[in-house]
Design an enzyme around this catalytic site. Structure first.
Site, PDB file in Angstrom:
ATOM      1  N   LYS A 134      49.208  47.643  54.342  1.00  0.00           N
ATOM      2  CA  LYS A 134      48.088  48.600  54.362  1.00  0.00           C
ATOM      3  C   LYS A 134      47.298  48.474  55.669  1.00  0.00           C
ATOM      4  CE  LYS A 134      43.718  49.716  52.114  1.00  0.00           C
ATOM      5  NZ  LYS A 134      42.781  49.533  50.987  1.00  0.00           N
ATOM      6  N   CYS A 152      34.399  42.795  50.691  1.00  0.00           N
ATOM      7  CA  CYS A 152      33.898  44.115  50.285  1.00  0.00           C
ATOM      8  C   CYS A 152      32.775  44.586  51.205  1.00  0.00           C
ATOM      9  CB  CYS A 152      33.457  44.086  48.832  1.00  0.00           C
ATOM     10  SG  CYS A 152      32.439  42.675  48.446  1.00  0.00           S
ATOM     11  N   LYS A 201      40.338  38.177  33.491  1.00  0.00           N
ATOM     12  CA  LYS A 201      41.667  38.573  33.980  1.00  0.00           C
ATOM     13  C   LYS A 201      41.638  38.407  35.495  1.00  0.00           C
ATOM     14  CE  LYS A 201      44.111  41.502  35.482  1.00  0.00           C
ATOM     15  NZ  LYS A 201      44.786  41.272  36.790  1.00  0.00           N
ATOM     16  N   GLN A 232      48.898  44.268  51.144  1.00  0.00           N
ATOM     17  CA  GLN A 232      47.694  44.371  51.977  1.00  0.00           C
ATOM     18  C   GLN A 232      48.052  44.325  53.456  1.00  0.00           C
ATOM     19  OE1 GLN A 232      44.476  45.061  51.036  1.00  0.00           O
ATOM     20  NE2 GLN A 232      45.490  45.440  49.099  1.00  0.00           N
ATOM     21  N   GLU A 265      31.468  46.142  41.079  1.00  0.00           N
ATOM     22  CA  GLU A 265      31.181  45.749  42.459  1.00  0.00           C
ATOM     23  C   GLU A 265      32.396  46.162  43.271  1.00  0.00           C
ATOM     24  OE1 GLU A 265      31.344  44.252  45.711  1.00  0.00           O
ATOM     25  OE2 GLU A 265      31.435  42.221  44.866  1.00  0.00           O
ATOM     26  N   ALA A 272      43.050  38.256  39.389  1.00  0.00           N
ATOM     27  CA  ALA A 272      43.960  39.133  40.120  1.00  0.00           C
ATOM     28  C   ALA A 272      45.378  38.541  40.064  1.00  0.00           C
ATOM     29  CB  ALA A 272      43.516  39.272  41.567  1.00  0.00           C
ATOM     30  N   PRO A 314      39.110  40.407  41.630  1.00  0.00           N
ATOM     31  CA  PRO A 314      40.101  40.598  42.687  1.00  0.00           C
ATOM     32  C   PRO A 314      40.543  39.271  43.307  1.00  0.00           C
ATOM     33  CG  PRO A 314      37.943  40.898  43.627  1.00  0.00           C
ATOM     34  CD  PRO A 314      37.733  40.467  42.188  1.00  0.00           C
ATOM     35  N   TRP A 315      41.298  39.392  44.374  1.00  0.00           N
ATOM     36  CA  TRP A 315      41.985  38.257  44.985  1.00  0.00           C
ATOM     37  C   TRP A 315      41.341  37.746  46.256  1.00  0.00           C
ATOM     38  CZ3 TRP A 315      42.578  40.711  49.446  1.00  0.00           C
ATOM     39  CH2 TRP A 315      42.767  42.102  49.413  1.00  0.00           C
ATOM     40  N   GLU A 348      38.379  52.413  53.519  1.00  0.00           N
ATOM     41  CA  GLU A 348      38.321  50.955  53.499  1.00  0.00           C
ATOM     42  C   GLU A 348      39.696  50.379  53.883  1.00  0.00           C
ATOM     43  OE1 GLU A 348      36.176  47.783  50.756  1.00  0.00           O
ATOM     44  OE2 GLU A 348      37.836  48.715  49.702  1.00  0.00           O
TER      45      GLU A 348
HETATM   46  P1  NAI Z   1      42.336  46.650  42.356  1.00  0.00           P
HETATM   47  O1  NAI Z   1      40.979  47.215  42.204  1.00  0.00           O
HETATM   48  O2  NAI Z   1      43.468  47.478  41.845  1.00  0.00           O
HETATM   49  O3  NAI Z   1      42.438  45.217  41.635  1.00  0.00           O
HETATM   50  C1  NAI Z   1      41.349  44.414  41.259  1.00  0.00           C
HETATM   51  C2  NAI Z   1      41.554  43.888  39.854  1.00  0.00           C
HETATM   52  O4  NAI Z   1      41.650  44.979  38.954  1.00  0.00           O
HETATM   53  C3  NAI Z   1      42.837  43.076  39.668  1.00  0.00           C
HETATM   54  O5  NAI Z   1      42.584  42.011  38.773  1.00  0.00           O
HETATM   55  C4  NAI Z   1      43.774  44.081  39.031  1.00  0.00           C
HETATM   56  O6  NAI Z   1      44.795  43.490  38.266  1.00  0.00           O
HETATM   57  C5  NAI Z   1      42.828  44.867  38.156  1.00  0.00           C
HETATM   58  N1  NAI Z   1      43.271  46.220  37.790  1.00  0.00           N
HETATM   59  C6  NAI Z   1      44.036  47.063  38.523  1.00  0.00           C
HETATM   60  N2  NAI Z   1      44.252  48.210  37.850  1.00  0.00           N
HETATM   61  C7  NAI Z   1      43.631  48.093  36.654  1.00  0.00           C
HETATM   62  C8  NAI Z   1      43.504  48.939  35.511  1.00  0.00           C
HETATM   63  N3  NAI Z   1      44.079  50.147  35.466  1.00  0.00           N
HETATM   64  N4  NAI Z   1      42.783  48.504  34.453  1.00  0.00           N
HETATM   65  C9  NAI Z   1      42.198  47.294  34.490  1.00  0.00           C
HETATM   66  N5  NAI Z   1      42.296  46.437  35.532  1.00  0.00           N
HETATM   67  C10 NAI Z   1      42.995  46.834  36.608  1.00  0.00           C
HETATM   68  O7  NAI Z   1      42.552  46.301  43.892  1.00  0.00           O
HETATM   69  P2  NAI Z   1      43.939  46.037  44.663  1.00  0.00           P
HETATM   70  O8  NAI Z   1      44.944  47.048  44.213  1.00  0.00           O
HETATM   71  O9  NAI Z   1      44.280  44.622  44.552  1.00  0.00           O
HETATM   72  O10 NAI Z   1      43.517  46.340  46.152  1.00  0.00           O
HETATM   73  C11 NAI Z   1      43.483  47.671  46.648  1.00  0.00           C
HETATM   74  C12 NAI Z   1      42.302  47.881  47.559  1.00  0.00           C
HETATM   75  O11 NAI Z   1      41.101  47.709  46.822  1.00  0.00           O
HETATM   76  C13 NAI Z   1      42.179  46.899  48.700  1.00  0.00           C
HETATM   77  O12 NAI Z   1      42.981  47.239  49.774  1.00  0.00           O
HETATM   78  C14 NAI Z   1      40.726  46.997  49.021  1.00  0.00           C
HETATM   79  O13 NAI Z   1      40.487  48.117  49.838  1.00  0.00           O
HETATM   80  C15 NAI Z   1      40.092  47.210  47.665  1.00  0.00           C
HETATM   81  N6  NAI Z   1      39.558  45.953  47.105  1.00  0.00           N
HETATM   82  C16 NAI Z   1      38.209  45.757  47.092  1.00  0.00           C
HETATM   83  C17 NAI Z   1      37.687  44.569  46.634  1.00  0.00           C
HETATM   84  C18 NAI Z   1      36.231  44.316  46.621  1.00  0.00           C
HETATM   85  O14 NAI Z   1      35.815  43.161  46.611  1.00  0.00           O
HETATM   86  N7  NAI Z   1      35.399  45.309  46.563  1.00  0.00           N
HETATM   87  C19 NAI Z   1      38.544  43.479  46.188  1.00  0.00           C
HETATM   88  C20 NAI Z   1      39.949  43.801  46.180  1.00  0.00           C
HETATM   89  C21 NAI Z   1      40.406  44.993  46.635  1.00  0.00           C
END
Ligand code: NAI
Ligand code: MG
Length: 495
Positions: free
Chosen positions: A348, A298, A189, A345, A264, A191, A164-165, A396
């Site tokens: 959100k 997180c 890969k 974000q 995670e 973010a 993630p980012w 969250e």
């Molecule tokens: P996300 O989980 O969609 O993105 C994280 C990574 O997964 C990015 O590299 C993205 O390109 C990739 N990804 C997304 N869809 C995928 C798929 N179908 N197959 C494979 N890879 C995929 O998170 P997003 O959309 O950036 O953020 C949404 C929410 O997720 C945030 O508002 C937050 O609540 C949560 N989040 C939690 C994190 C943590 O550290 N636990 C980190 C980032 C976001």
């Protein structure tokens, strides 16, 4: 803590994919824009990888695993590459910090004191493991024959790592460290919001001596590049950090090829402040817990349970401290809080502020609005009068928004703390060791902090219960996710 030094916005050099040691345009020729969260303005266009790029990267990783110099390199030499990479991170600390600030919007104060040193220490910690990952000799039944039985730990293979980012460099380091120590090869890969620092680390990794194909980086979106990695039959394992809903999709899509997965994911971590706590320490902890990294953490302490008898006094102090936080230019060394990572974000977080005020009916005692008129800044926001079943206490938010809940009884607070789908972290503030242990025992979470918050060390395992994921990063535990155990039986013949 040492002082933060001023840095200027960096020059962006690397925007391509890293495949087999070469910087490549996307096979389809596409690019996507990346933005500066502090201004909302575009920074650069980055190669938009997709299926074909993943295909090439996985091919390179497979070859490096099976026949390149990496496959013949001793474990100690793998460790030396990781030590070198750690040193290079230190030597390039200012440049990496500047890129991270530009790309993520987090303040230089945090990048210099947390992200960059932790990245270097993570590589160093796993460097030390490389030549200490051993098997066992097994005392098998000798009545069957004269057997010598032993185990080896071998790499899982080609690892797809999707990050993630919120901590772009650190998440890459947490994934690269154990994978490389165990001898795997990688397709990362990053973010789509924050590609720049992973590319800078890719360049340093090559300088550190990792052979071509060992670390490949494919930029692009989750639904295309990420998805191709998840489905690719040549990928043995997916390590993912992000949203639980994405992990559910990944788990389904990885099922056809029965990949190993570690996740995670998010949290709604409870912090419990007892009346006997050192209140100033608890306020500082609560501040770090929710406002560190703009709340894009997180394990953020987003549910704050405060014992009824000190509730009002605590909230007063907490509000005062929150209002003293300096928001603004993340390159300014005096800035405490930067911008949320993206428009998405930012929207959100403000949507949840609205839900808290209007749907849940909680009281917003400070913040609750954007800061400034450009970029994606949100003021530190505190809600009181929150019940644990409200949406702002259950979902969250991933921003600088905290819910304060009252409690008066130990059994009840443990029960409420556990009433969440998540189980990543928890914290307790008290002077009473019995209370501290009761929380540490009673809360189902992967990390419990007692009179502290957000302390991290590459040697300490980190990960979640329940919807916060499975598997552990960091520590010895991380090696398990990146190695297979092979059991070898040798018939020694007649005794
Ligand atoms: P996300 O989980 O969609 O993105 C994280 C990574 O997964 C990015 O590299 C993205 O390109 C990739 N990804 C997304 N869809 C995928 C798929 N179908 N197959 C494979 N890879 C995929 O998170 P997003 O959309 O950036 O953020 C949404 C929410 O997720 C945030 O508002 C937050 O609540 C949560 N989040 C939690 C994190 C943590 O550290 N636990 C980190 C980032 C976001
Ligand atoms: Mg998503």
């Amino acid at each position: 803590m040492s002082t933060t030094t001023a840095i200027s916005p960096p020059e962006v050099k690397l925007t391509k994919n890293l495949i087999n040691g070469e910087w490549c345009d996307a096979a389809g020729g596409g690019t996507f824009e990346t933005f500066n969260p502090a201004t909302g303005e575009p920074i650069a266009r980055v190669a938009e990888g997709a299926k074909e790029d993943v295909e090439q990267a996985v091919g390179a990783a497979r070859q490096a695993l099976e026949s390149g110099p990496w496959s013949k390199m001793s474990a100690r030499d793998r460790g030396k590459c990781l030590y070198k990479l750690a040193d290079l991170v230190d030597q390039n600390a200012a440049r990496l910090a500047a890129l991270e600030v530009l790309n993520n919007g987090k303040p230089v104060m945090e990048v210099q004191h947390a992200d960059v040193p932790l990245v270097a220490e993570t590589f160093r910690y796993f460097a030390g493991w490389a030549d200490k990952i051993t098997g066992d000799t097994i005392p098998v039944d000798r009545t069957m024959g004269n057997f010598f039985c032993y185990t080896r730990r071998e790499p899982v293979g080609v690892c797809g790592q999707i990050i993630p980012w919120n901590f772009p460099m650190l998440m890459a380091a947490w994934k690269w460290g154990p994978a490389l120590a165990c001898g795997n090869t990688i397709v990362l890969k990053p973010a789509e919001q924050t590609p720049l620092t992973a590319l800078a680390m890719g360049e340093l990794a090559m300088e550190a001596g990792f052979p071509p194909g060992v670390i490949n980086i494919v930029n692009g979106f989750g639904e295309t590049a990420g998805d191709a990695l998840v489905r690719h039959p040549g990928v043995d394992k997916i390590a993912f950090t992000g949203e639980y809903k994405t992990a559910q999709i990944i788990n389904r899509n990885a099922a056809d090829t029965l990949k190993r997965t570690t996740f995670e994911l998010g949290g709604k971590s409870p912090s419990v402040v007892f009346a006997d706590a050192d209140l100033d320490q608890a306020v500082r902890g609560a501040m770090t817990g929710i406002f560190f990294n703009q709340g894009e953490v997180c394990c953020a302490g987003s549910r704050l349970f405060v014992e009824e008898s000190i509730h009002d006094e605590f909230v007063d102090k907490f509000k005062t401290a929150a209002e003293k936080r300096r928001l603004g230019d993340p390159f300014d060394p005096k800035t405490h809080q930067g911008a949320q990572v993206s428009q998405e974000q930012f929207d959100k977080v403000l949507k949840y502020v609205d839900i808290g005020k209007n749907e849940d009916g909680a009281t917003c005692v400070t913040g609750g609005e954007r800061f400034g008129d450009k970029g994606w800044f949100v003021k530190p926001t505190i809600f009181t009068g929150v019940r644990n079943d409200m949406r702002i206490a259950q979902e969250e938010i991933f921003g600088p928004v905290v819910s304060v809940l009252k409690f008066s009884e130990m059994g009840d607070v443990i029960k409420q703390a556990n009433m969440t789908m998540y189980g990543l972290a928890a914290a307790v503030w008290t002077q009473d060791i019995t209370k501290a242990f009761a929380i540490a025992d009673g809360v189902r979470a992967g990390t419990v902090w007692v009179n502290c918050y957000n302390t991290f060390d590459p040697a300490a395992p980190f990960g979640g219960y329940k919807f916060s994921g499975h598997g552990r990063e960091n520590g010895k535990a991380a090696l398990e996710a990146y190695s297979e155990i092979k059991t070898v039986w040798v018939n020694l013949g007649k005794r």
